[in-house]
Design a protein around this motif. Structure first.
Motif, PDB file in Angstrom:
ATOM      1  N   GLU A   1       2.861  -3.463   3.403  1.00 23.62           N
ATOM      2  CA  GLU A   1       4.102  -3.807   4.006  1.00 23.62           C
ATOM      3  C   GLU A   1       4.398  -3.199   5.224  1.00 23.62           C
ATOM      4  N   SER A   2       5.201  -4.070   5.835  1.00 26.08           N
ATOM      5  CA  SER A   2       5.623  -3.772   7.332  1.00 26.08           C
ATOM      6  C   SER A   2       6.289  -2.326   7.370  1.00 26.08           C
ATOM      7  N   GLY A   3       5.606  -1.323   8.116  1.00 26.22           N
ATOM      8  CA  GLY A   3       6.151   0.065   8.361  1.00 26.22           C
ATOM      9  C   GLY A   3       5.176   1.045   7.543  1.00 26.22           C
ATOM     10  N   PHE A   4       4.365   0.517   6.976  1.00 30.18           N
ATOM     11  CA  PHE A   4       3.400   1.438   6.068  1.00 30.18           C
ATOM     12  C   PHE A   4       1.992   1.015   6.352  1.00 30.18           C
ATOM     13  N   VAL A   5       1.041   1.962   6.483  1.00 26.20           N
ATOM     14  CA  VAL A   5      -0.243   1.740   7.168  1.00 26.20           C
ATOM     15  C   VAL A   5      -1.101   2.697   5.992  1.00 26.20           C
ATOM     16  N   ILE A   6      -2.373   2.214   6.246  1.00 32.11           N
ATOM     17  CA  ILE A   6      -3.371   2.820   5.428  1.00 32.11           C
ATOM     18  C   ILE A   6      -3.657   4.124   5.606  1.00 32.11           C
ATOM     19  N   ASP A   7      -3.608   4.627   6.895  1.00 32.50           N
ATOM     20  CA  ASP A   7      -4.126   5.932   7.291  1.00 32.50           C
ATOM     21  C   ASP A   7      -3.015   7.221   6.798  1.00 32.50           C
ATOM     22  N   LYS A   8      -1.857   6.484   6.516  1.00 27.11           N
ATOM     23  CA  LYS A   8      -0.703   7.282   6.347  1.00 27.11           C
ATOM     24  C   LYS A   8      -0.611   7.195   4.716  1.00 27.11           C
ATOM     25  N   PHE A   9      -0.965   6.292   4.105  1.00 29.87           N
ATOM     26  CA  PHE A   9      -0.853   6.098   2.513  1.00 29.87           C
ATOM     27  C   PHE A   9      -2.088   5.408   1.897  1.00 29.87           C
ATOM     28  N   PRO A  10      -3.143   6.000   2.032  1.00 25.02           N
ATOM     29  CA  PRO A  10      -4.223   5.368   1.427  1.00 25.02           C
ATOM     30  C   PRO A  10      -4.112   5.435  -0.130  1.00 25.02           C
ATOM     31  N   ILE A  11      -4.819   4.066  -0.279  1.00 27.56           N
ATOM     32  CA  ILE A  11      -4.612   3.684  -2.026  1.00 27.56           C
ATOM     33  C   ILE A  11      -5.769   3.332  -2.482  1.00 27.56           C
ATOM     34  N   SER A  12      -6.291   3.877  -3.919  1.00 26.28           N
ATOM     35  CA  SER A  12      -7.235   3.430  -4.410  1.00 26.28           C
ATOM     36  C   SER A  12      -7.014   2.676  -5.699  1.00 26.28           C
ATOM     37  N   ARG A  13      -7.976   1.665  -6.083  1.00 24.58           N
ATOM     38  CA  ARG A  13      -7.969   0.868  -7.480  1.00 24.58           C
ATOM     39  C   ARG A  13      -9.030   0.826  -7.928  1.00 24.58           C
ATOM     40  N   PRO A  14      -9.523   1.658  -8.502  1.00 22.48           N
ATOM     41  CA  PRO A  14     -11.085   1.902  -9.052  1.00 22.48           C
ATOM     42  C   PRO A  14     -11.190   0.972 -10.189  1.00 22.48           C
ATOM     43  N   ASN A  15     -10.225   0.578 -11.074  1.00 20.48           N
ATOM     44  CA  ASN A  15     -10.341  -0.401 -12.162  1.00 20.48           C
ATOM     45  C   ASN A  15      -8.709  -0.955 -12.594  1.00 20.48           C
ATOM     46  N   LEU A  16      -8.958  -1.398 -13.527  1.00 18.58           N
ATOM     47  CA  LEU A  16      -7.660  -2.347 -13.983  1.00 18.58           C
ATOM     48  C   LEU A  16      -6.598  -1.716 -14.538  1.00 18.58           C
ATOM     49  N   THR A  17      -6.701  -0.373 -14.774  1.00 19.25           N
ATOM     50  CA  THR A  17      -5.628   0.341 -15.244  1.00 19.25           C
ATOM     51  C   THR A  17      -5.303   1.636 -14.564  1.00 19.25           C
TER      52      THR A  17
END
Lengths: 114, 113
Positions: A58-74
């Motif tokens: 979302e606006s105001g949030f960047v990947i460098d500051k808040f990296p997210i991983s989603r390796p599987n569906l749970t």
């Protein structure tokens, strides 16, 4: 319904360090959401995490500051990087119930940055 | 939904009195509407939701809400509150066909003995 767990439940961290928050769901879901709830305020969506693709921020949030991983569906992780006291907040993971449109929330991770 | 406005940040009320928590939304398309409750030191849980059909929606713990399309409102009511209803209440909206939920700023309901 969905049961969501988060780790850690709370942490106190020094500025400049990083913390990774884990979110585990008891069923497979397409999208997972990460929110921030600052003291006395409402929920602000940080990003939406889909399995197999990069998160949408979302606006105001960047990947460098808040990296997210989603390796599987749970499972998903949110990292708060290079923390400052302004990052002190509750971080919440949520999913949408299949066909219900309602959101199920994890218990939250209370982060304090000193 | 573009925004959700909760008109009262705090609502103090005596036990057994009626209460109304106000919520207005703005959207150029149809929306789904929700009320969530957050008890002290707990996570958010759904109180009730409006998807379609009857504009009066009943939820848990004796709460109900009425969807008013012309006034773009979704006010939450309870005829008689208990001390245990003390909590933060969040109104939320999601565009039909969308997946992002927009939350209001919250209303802190404080029930006094």
């Amino acid at each position: 319904s969905a049961v969501i767990s988060q780790k850690p439940s709370r942490d106190i961290c020094q500025r400049g360090t990083s913390l990774t928050i884990q979110c585990q769901v008891d069923s497979q879901v397409t999208m997972m959401f990460w929110y921030r709830q600052q003291p006395g305020q409402s929920l602000t969506l940080i990003a939406t995490a889909n399995q197999g693709s990069e998160a949408t921020y979302e606006s105001g949030f960047v990947i460098d500051k808040f990296p997210i991983s989603r390796p599987n569906l749970t499972f998903s992780t949110l990292t708060v990087s290079n923390m400052s006291p302004e990052d002190s907040s509750i971080y919440l993971c949520s999913v949408e119930g299949r066909g219900t449109y309602e959101q199920y929330f994890g218990p939250g991770t209370r982060l304090t940055v000193t | 939904a573009q925004s959700v406005t909760q008109l009262d940040s705090q609502v103090p009320v005596f036990e057994e009195a009626p209460v109304e928590l106000r919520c207005n939304y703005s959207s150029s398309v149809s929306v789904y509407l929700f009320w969530y409750v957050q008890y002290p030191n707990q996570g958010l849980q759904l109180l009730l939701k409006y998807l379609s059909g009857s504009t009066l929606v009943k939820g848990i713990n004796g709460f109900e809400a009425e969807f008013n399309k012309s006034q773009t409102s979704f006010h939450l009511r309870k005829p008689s509150v208990h001390i245990s209803d003390t909590a933060e209440y969040f109104c939320a909206a999601q565009n039909t066909g969308g997946f992002k939920t927009i939350f209001g700023a919250g209303t802190r309901l404080f029930v006094k003995a």
